[in-house]
Enzyme design. Structure first.
Site, PDB file in Angstrom:
ATOM      1  CG  ASN A  60      -0.768  -0.266   2.464  1.00 23.77           C
ATOM      2  OD1 ASN A  60      -0.215  -1.300   2.812  1.00 23.77           O
ATOM      3  ND2 ASN A  60      -1.104   0.664   3.327  1.00 23.77           N
ATOM      4  CG  ASP A  61       0.017   3.973   3.001  1.00 22.57           C
ATOM      5  OD1 ASP A  61      -0.940   3.486   2.397  1.00 22.57           O
ATOM      6  OD2 ASP A  61      -0.045   4.361   4.180  1.00 22.57           O
ATOM      7  N   PRO A  62       3.244   4.502  -0.246  1.00 18.29           N
ATOM      8  CG  PRO A  62       3.291   6.516  -1.457  1.00 18.29           C
ATOM      9  CD  PRO A  62       2.360   5.448  -0.967  1.00 18.29           C
TER      10      PRO A  62
END
Ligand code: DQQ
Length: 593
Positions: A60-62
């Site tokens: 998911n998130d960077p």
């Protein structure tokens, strides 16, 4: 081995070999076991060819993107054990690159291992200290389930790969405050230095049912942190916010980025809002003495501009000193089903890295794929279609439709004929794109591209503009319509929409569209990057057939095509090597071969 002493230029050309041979590196190549990777390395299905994704599993998130000692480092929320989010064992995946295009996988940089992150290493950011060494701030889910903020340092800051990260015993450096619920406190930003020489970070929180807040903490040493009495921003109307970012921007129209302090400069505040799963930003004035931020626009963050009007969340940017630019990534989640993820063996991609800067209007950001993406452009088709008549569809022949970069510049017909805009349409461009899809004729538009189209057109994704008249002004609507993107059931196929904030009349009726097509990603930049829409698509036809590209016009007035260039995109090395091997780090150099 002969290449161990290669100069940097040669290392760039033979990057993965240099990594293999670097004394501090422990990279090795592993064949992908069929049961472990399955379709994941295949190029026929939805796996992307040049968007960032790990070889397998959930992303998911960077997190913590940075440039350090000649290498780009990209970290990301990663579940090493499966294709779902993986509450409890979220780690920081880690890859490195010399060009933001080809990426080489290393071992996870942070994994749950200590009482202060026993239940997960969640999102965070990198800060480059004045001596050039990096420090990470990240959210740990501790043994009790509290969200706490931790630091991590590289074990050896001179290792170009920064393989090993140390979490000091004194963590957490910021426990959850008494007035915040234990699961409403996370995602520290990159730190910036105030004029007083004190570091600041922003942390997302929800303050006692008041709303989503961006709290500011100050520190001289990254160890002792003190919270400011007032949040930088309090969103009364929103619930929990996530992944805040505050960064300076150069003067309007100047494309260079500024490093994190940027005192006196205009700043952008960005927040990911959980209620809507959307990323919003506003330009404003940040005062680094008072630690206050005054948006130059509406107070309600849900009416701020969006970084992407499609399927993107939890974006994060960093300042790239090697090219004096700010670069942004965002997570584009899958939008079919978990059982599809299980079959694929992976879930989640990142947008292409985008350069961002402040538009000449001083209010909006412009975004554009970093120039390095253009190194993948291979076969080029330059079409001379003087104009597309009403109802016209012209095929762009000669490039692989599922892996392409298309840039087209349109010149619209006389604007005075444009359909009249009803004022309430301004509030909801997405619904307007649904109501007035690509097949609904108008006066000025719809015109644009049909991508990922099957030969029989049963499947296609339409990316298009439509111009409306409002009093004496004109409004440009940009849409990505997924309603016909796949014949499969169980796929999310919404319309996405945004108004492109530009005066099309002053631009001589010219508007540009750039669309990056990458198997399951359709990432579009309208009006020179004033509005971006990223969509995930899952057409059935790509498994056995070719995808086609078209330019179309369904408006009554002919649209001129000032230029149209399409490139087939080469496949980048993105954590999976073209020969079917994945790159992974090993515990010791002795294991390299
Ligand atoms: N994802 C992370 C959190 C963040 C959320 C956990 C945003 O730190 O708030 O995977 O997508």
């Amino acid at each position: 081995m002969a290449m161990a002493g290669l100069p940097l230029a040669a290392c760039v050309a033979f990057f993965h070999l240099c990594l293999l041979l670097s004394p501090s590196s422990s990279l090795r190549l592993l064949p992908v076991a069929p049961d472990a990777a399955g379709e994941s390395t295949g190029r026929n299905g939805s796996r992307t060819a040049y968007h960032f994704q790990p070889a397998k599993n959930w992303m998911n998130d960077p997190n913590g993107p940075m440039y350090h000692n000649g290498l780009y480092h990209f970290f990301y929320q990663y579940n090493p054990d499966g294709v779902t989010w993986g509450n409890g064992n979220l780690s920081w995946g880690h890859s490195v690159s010399v060009d933001l295009v080809n990426w080489f996988a290393l071992d996870a940089a942070l994994q749950p291992s200590r009482s202060f992150d026993a239940n997960g290493c969640w999102s965070g950011s990198a800060t480059i200290l004045p001596d050039g060494s990096p420090v990470m701030l990240y959210t740990g889910i501790d043994a009790r389930g509290d969200q706490v903020q931790n630091v991590a340092y590289p074990k050896n800051a001179s290792d170009p790969l920064l393989v090993d990260w140390v979490k000091p015993e004194y963590n957490p450096v910021i426990p959850v405050p008494a007035d915040i619920k234990r699961d409403d406190f996370r995602d520290p930003s990159t730190a910036w230095l105030g004029a007083d020489g004190v570091w600041r970070i922003a942390v997302a929180a929800r303050v006692h049912d008041v709303g989503g807040a961006t709290l500011i903490y100050r520190s001289k040493d990254f160890l002792r942190w003190e919270r400011n009495a007032d949040p930088l921003y309090l969103a009364h109307a929103a619930g929990m916010v996530e992944c805040p970012d505050l960064f300076p921007v150069s003067e309007p129209g100047v494309e260079v980025g500024l490093p994190a302090s940027g005192a006196g400069a205009r700043h952008v505040l960005k927040m990911s809002v959980m209620d809507t799963v959307q990323d919003y930003y506003v330009v404003g004035r940040y005062d680094d003495a008072a630690d206050t931020f005054v948006p130059e626009d509406d107070e309600d963050c849900r009416s701020w501009r969006r970084l992407d009007y499609g399927h993107v969340y939890a974006s994060k940017s960093f300042f790239d000193p090697s090219k004096n630019r700010r670069v942004l990534w965002g997570w584009a989640n899958e939008s079919d089903s978990v059982s599809d993820d299980l079959v694929r063996g992976w879930s989640g991609v990142q947008t292409v890295p985008r350069k961002i800067w402040l538009d000449e209007d001083g209010k909006q950001l412009r975004q554009w794929p970093v120039e390095e993406i253009e190194t993948l452009r291979s076969k080029r088709v330059n079409l001379l279609i003087p104009e597309v008549n009403a109802g016209g569809v012209n095929e762009i022949i000669g490039v692989m439709g599922a892996q392409a970069d298309v840039e087209v510049v349109f010149e619209v017909p006389p604007l005075e004929h444009a359909d009249v805009l009803e004022p309430n349409w301004l509030l909801d461009p997405q619904s307007l794109c649904g109501e007035k899809g690509a097949s609904v004729p108008g006066s000025v538009g719809p015109f644009g591209l049909l991508v990922m189209a099957s030969g029989d057109m049963q499947e296609h994704t339409a990316v298009f503009f439509r111009v409306f008249r409002q009093n004496d002004k004109y409004k440009v609507l940009m849409c990505t319509d997924l309603s016909r993107s796949s014949t499969r059931d169980g796929v999310y196929k919404p319309p996405y929409g945004a108004f492109v904030d530009m005066d099309i009349e002053a631009h001589g009726g010219i508007i540009s569209l750039r669309t990056l097509v990458d198997h399951s990603v359709v990432e579009s930049f309208g009006g020179g990057g004033r509005a971006c829409i990223t969509a995930r698509v899952y057409p059935d036809h790509v498994v056995n057939g070719n995808s086609h590209l078209y330019v179309f016009n369904n408006g009554t007035g002919a649209v001129k095509v000032s230029s149209l260039d399409a490139w087939e995109m080469a496949t980048a090395t993105v954590n999976v090597l073209p020969d079917g091997l994945i790159a992974a780090s090993s515990v010791s150099r002795a294991q390299a071969y």
